[in-house]
Design a protein around this motif. Structure first.
Motif, mmCIF file in Angstrom:
data_model
loop_
_atom_site.group_PDB
_atom_site.id
_atom_site.type_symbol
_atom_site.label_atom_id
_atom_site.label_comp_id
_atom_site.label_asym_id
_atom_site.label_seq_id
_atom_site.Cartn_x
_atom_site.Cartn_y
_atom_site.Cartn_z
ATOM 1 N N THR A 29 4.230 -10.038 -4.190
ATOM 2 C CA THR A 29 3.136 -9.423 -3.710
ATOM 3 C C THR A 29 2.519 -10.763 -2.782
ATOM 4 N N VAL A 30 2.854 -11.998 -3.096
ATOM 5 C CA VAL A 30 2.301 -13.060 -2.224
ATOM 6 C C VAL A 30 3.072 -13.269 -1.080
ATOM 7 N N ARG A 32 4.615 -10.698 0.418
ATOM 8 C CA ARG A 32 4.377 -9.489 1.179
ATOM 9 C C ARG A 32 3.330 -9.648 2.077
ATOM 10 N N GLU A 33 2.275 -10.415 1.297
ATOM 11 C CA GLU A 33 0.895 -10.597 1.920
ATOM 12 C C GLU A 33 1.226 -11.556 2.992
ATOM 13 N N GLY A 36 2.548 -10.061 6.245
ATOM 14 C CA GLY A 36 1.797 -9.075 6.943
ATOM 15 C C GLY A 36 0.694 -10.023 7.455
ATOM 16 N N SER A 37 0.761 -11.454 7.707
ATOM 17 C CA SER A 37 -0.265 -12.219 8.255
ATOM 18 C C SER A 37 -0.034 -12.505 9.425
ATOM 19 N N SER A 112 11.093 -8.315 6.824
ATOM 20 C CA SER A 112 10.145 -7.318 6.156
ATOM 21 C C SER A 112 11.211 -6.234 5.673
#
Length: 153
Positions: A29-30, A32-33, A36-37, A112
């Motif tokens: 999750t980290v 993926r965040e 997306g940044s 991604s």
């Protein structure tokens, strides 16, 4: 210091597997965040991603090296299940190698797509592993350090 009785120690393997899976899911999750940044440079994303990939790889190597042989010895009927899980490990390893190959390309989209593949196989693998092995792990007599068997994340 209180030493746990044998049943407490044995049940810990199932709980430890669930905890490691939860930490790996959180680490993904980290990643993926960060992916997306807009504020995260590609090289920073790759650094975060590399840490996750190393942790996931170490987890699978520990299972292949210590956990699965112990399960196979105690439960020969699970050899096909363990073989399928090891095949998943190989597939995830190939996906990680593919990610490493494109890591220098500075293409966020490519990173991604690779993370999507790793995430999909990893989640399917974790769910199958937990469904298939938790009850066995709860009764497994394996005298080993959990970090060596399940990884250090």
């Amino acid at each position: 210091m209180t030493v746990p009785d044998e049943s407490e120690r044995l049940v810990a393997w199932g709980a430890e597997l669930r905890a490691v899976h939860a930490r790996l899911r959180a680490a993904l999750t980290v990643v993926r965040e960060a992916d997306g940044s807009d504020a995260v440079a590609t090289r920073d994303l790759l650094l975060v991603c590399h840490g996750f990939c190393v942790a996931l790889t170490q987890h699978h190597q520990g299972e292949d090296r210590q956990l699965f042989p112990a399960i196979a010895a105690a439960h020969p009927e699970l050899r096909d299940t363990l073989m399928r899980l090891q095949q998943d490990h190989s597939m995830i390893g190939a996906l990680i190698a593919s990610l490493d190959a494109v890591a220098g390309s500075d293409e966020h989209g490519s990173i991604s797509r690779h993370l999507d593949g790793i995430a999909a196989i990893m989640e399917s693998h974790f769910r199958y592993e937990e469904r298939s092995l938790i009850s066995v792990l709860d009764a497994l007599a394996l005298d080993a350090e959990p970090r060596e068997v399940l990884g250090s994340l």
